[in-house]
Design a protein around this motif. Structure first.
Motif, PDB file in Angstrom:
ATOM      1  N   LEU A 120      73.175  61.363  22.208  1.00  0.00           N
ATOM      2  CA  LEU A 120      72.822  60.738  23.486  1.00  0.00           C
ATOM      3  C   LEU A 120      72.984  59.219  23.424  1.00  0.00           C
ATOM      4  N   LEU A 121      72.540  58.616  22.312  1.00  0.00           N
ATOM      5  CA  LEU A 121      72.698  57.173  22.149  1.00  0.00           C
ATOM      6  C   LEU A 121      74.173  56.786  22.135  1.00  0.00           C
ATOM      7  N   SER A 122      74.969  57.561  21.417  1.00  0.00           N
ATOM      8  CA  SER A 122      76.398  57.270  21.331  1.00  0.00           C
ATOM      9  C   SER A 122      77.043  57.354  22.706  1.00  0.00           C
ATOM     10  N   ALA A 123      76.690  58.390  23.476  1.00  0.00           N
ATOM     11  CA  ALA A 123      77.245  58.529  24.817  1.00  0.00           C
ATOM     12  C   ALA A 123      76.889  57.325  25.683  1.00  0.00           C
ATOM     13  N   LEU A 124      75.656  56.837  25.546  1.00  0.00           N
ATOM     14  CA  LEU A 124      75.218  55.671  26.313  1.00  0.00           C
ATOM     15  C   LEU A 124      76.023  54.432  25.947  1.00  0.00           C
ATOM     16  N   TYR A 125      76.130  54.145  24.649  1.00  0.00           N
ATOM     17  CA  TYR A 125      76.795  52.916  24.224  1.00  0.00           C
ATOM     18  C   TYR A 125      78.300  52.971  24.425  1.00  0.00           C
ATOM     19  N   PHE A 126      78.911  54.129  24.224  1.00  0.00           N
ATOM     20  CA  PHE A 126      80.344  54.235  24.459  1.00  0.00           C
ATOM     21  C   PHE A 126      80.667  54.093  25.940  1.00  0.00           C
ATOM     22  N   SER A 127      79.789  54.568  26.804  1.00  0.00           N
ATOM     23  CA  SER A 127      80.022  54.412  28.240  1.00  0.00           C
ATOM     24  C   SER A 127      79.879  52.957  28.672  1.00  0.00           C
ATOM     25  N   MET A 128      79.065  52.178  27.938  1.00  0.00           N
ATOM     26  CA  MET A 128      78.855  50.773  28.270  1.00  0.00           C
ATOM     27  C   MET A 128      79.995  49.883  27.789  1.00  0.00           C
ATOM     28  N   PHE A 129      80.599  50.229  26.656  1.00  0.00           N
ATOM     29  CA  PHE A 129      81.521  49.306  25.991  1.00  0.00           C
ATOM     30  C   PHE A 129      82.707  48.872  26.848  1.00  0.00           C
ATOM     31  N   PRO A 130      83.445  49.770  27.510  1.00  0.00           N
ATOM     32  CA  PRO A 130      84.603  49.292  28.286  1.00  0.00           C
ATOM     33  C   PRO A 130      84.228  48.301  29.374  1.00  0.00           C
ATOM     34  N   GLY A 131      83.075  48.485  29.975  1.00  0.00           N
ATOM     35  CA  GLY A 131      82.683  47.605  31.069  1.00  0.00           C
ATOM     36  C   GLY A 131      82.231  46.229  30.642  1.00  0.00           C
ATOM     37  N   ILE A 132      81.685  46.114  29.443  1.00  0.00           N
ATOM     38  CA  ILE A 132      81.146  44.821  29.004  1.00  0.00           C
ATOM     39  C   ILE A 132      82.002  44.158  27.922  1.00  0.00           C
ATOM     40  N   VAL A 163      77.222  64.345   8.557  1.00  0.00           N
ATOM     41  CA  VAL A 163      78.386  65.080   9.036  1.00  0.00           C
ATOM     42  C   VAL A 163      78.427  65.054  10.564  1.00  0.00           C
ATOM     43  N   GLY A 164      77.283  65.294  11.187  1.00  0.00           N
ATOM     44  CA  GLY A 164      77.242  65.353  12.641  1.00  0.00           C
ATOM     45  C   GLY A 164      77.464  64.020  13.327  1.00  0.00           C
ATOM     46  N   VAL A 165      76.800  62.968  12.857  1.00  0.00           N
ATOM     47  CA  VAL A 165      76.878  61.665  13.532  1.00  0.00           C
ATOM     48  C   VAL A 165      78.277  61.051  13.466  1.00  0.00           C
ATOM     49  N   PRO A 166      78.966  61.007  12.301  1.00  0.00           N
ATOM     50  CA  PRO A 166      80.309  60.423  12.311  1.00  0.00           C
ATOM     51  C   PRO A 166      81.294  61.177  13.199  1.00  0.00           C
ATOM     52  N   ILE A 167      81.138  62.498  13.295  1.00  0.00           N
ATOM     53  CA  ILE A 167      82.003  63.253  14.203  1.00  0.00           C
ATOM     54  C   ILE A 167      81.753  62.827  15.642  1.00  0.00           C
ATOM     55  N   ILE A 168      80.479  62.674  16.000  1.00  0.00           N
ATOM     56  CA  ILE A 168      80.127  62.245  17.360  1.00  0.00           C
ATOM     57  C   ILE A 168      80.682  60.855  17.645  1.00  0.00           C
ATOM     58  N   VAL A 169      80.524  59.940  16.690  1.00  0.00           N
ATOM     59  CA  VAL A 169      80.996  58.566  16.882  1.00  0.00           C
ATOM     60  C   VAL A 169      82.524  58.524  16.980  1.00  0.00           C
ATOM     61  N   TYR A 170      83.197  59.260  16.133  1.00  0.00           N
ATOM     62  CA  TYR A 170      84.666  59.246  16.133  1.00  0.00           C
ATOM     63  C   TYR A 170      85.216  59.815  17.441  1.00  0.00           C
ATOM     64  N   VAL A 171      84.675  60.940  17.882  1.00  0.00           N
ATOM     65  CA  VAL A 171      85.138  61.557  19.123  1.00  0.00           C
ATOM     66  C   VAL A 171      84.784  60.680  20.322  1.00  0.00           C
TER      67      VAL A 171
END
Length: 248
Positions: free
Chosen positions: A13-25, A120-128
């Protein structure tokens, strides 16, 4: 297992939030960097916020991984022995033909469940997540961020394990463990800001794990990881020594 799954979901959930913010800022990152005082960059080891590597290192790894996940491992470690002693389960365990050393070592071995799940789970989430917004990470650097974090997290767990064999009450052991890890992290951050206290930071485990250097500069401090592993083994030895000699 339950705690591991919850943490992976939280990071998703945190990754989804920050990745959605990055292009705009991203285009406004220079203004954002100027708005923060300089000591904040030293405290949280923030660099290159305009890049996806620097942004994620600052927003996810510098605080949530280095502090909150470390606190989680210290908290879990602090309950490994003390909770069984408090509930009298340890009496039943030790009535069987098992050594006290094996009890401690097998309890600590169970920590590989959250270690593997998270790393294992977090790096996959971050990479995708990066691919979804049109960015990408060096997979080697991303893997090394997690691989080199294992010794650091083990040291935090080791602090909890030592407290677990020293303190009978699990709630007290957990409170002291998470407080100690948080204080050590804060001392490390302050020592980076003030050169007069830089030497004190050498006594903190977070000094030997620099997620920003790994992600942004692809610098892999294998020697520092070795120091953390040695510290973990020393803490484990202390825990075994104390537990084999205490009265239960």
């Amino acid at each position: 297992m339950r705690g591991s799954v919850i943490l992976v979901v939280v990071f998703a959930l945190l990754s989804a939030l920050y990745f959605s913010m990055f292009p705009g800022i991203q285009a406004e990152m220079d203004v954002i960097e100027e708005a923060f005082p300089a000591y904040m960059f030293d405290l949280f080891q923030i660099e290159e916020l305009h890049t996806i590597e620097g942004f994620i290192a600052a927003e996810i790894y510098s605080f949530f991984w280095v502090l909150l996940v470390a606190i989680y491992f210290a908290y879990v470690g602090a309950g490994l022995i003390s909770s069984d002693v408090r509930s009298r389960k340890m009496d039943l365990t030790l009535s069987n033909p098992v050594s006290r050393e094996s009890v401690v070592l097998q309890k600590v071995a169970a920590l590989w469940v959250p270690l593997i799940a998270l790393n294992v789970g977090v790096p996959i989430i971050v990479y995708v997540g990066a691919l979804v917004i049109g960015e990408s990470f060096d997979p080697v650097a991303l893997a090394m961020v997690h691989l080199l974090s294992i010794p650091y997290l083990l040291v935090c767990a080791g602090i909890g394990v030592v407290l677990s064999v020293v303190v009978d009450h699990p709630r007290t052991a957990r409170a002291v463990a998470l407080t100690l890890v948080a204080v050590l992290w804060l001392v490390d951050g302050v020592s980076r800001v003030d050169p007069d206290y830089e030497r004190i930071g050498a006594l903190t485990p977070s000094r030997y794990y620099d997620q920003t250097a790994i992600l942004v500069h692809e610098e892999y401090a294998l020697g520092d990881a070795g120091i953390l592993l040695a510290a973990f083994l020393a803490l484990l030895a202390v825990a075994v020594f104390v537990f084999t000699r205490r009265d239960i």
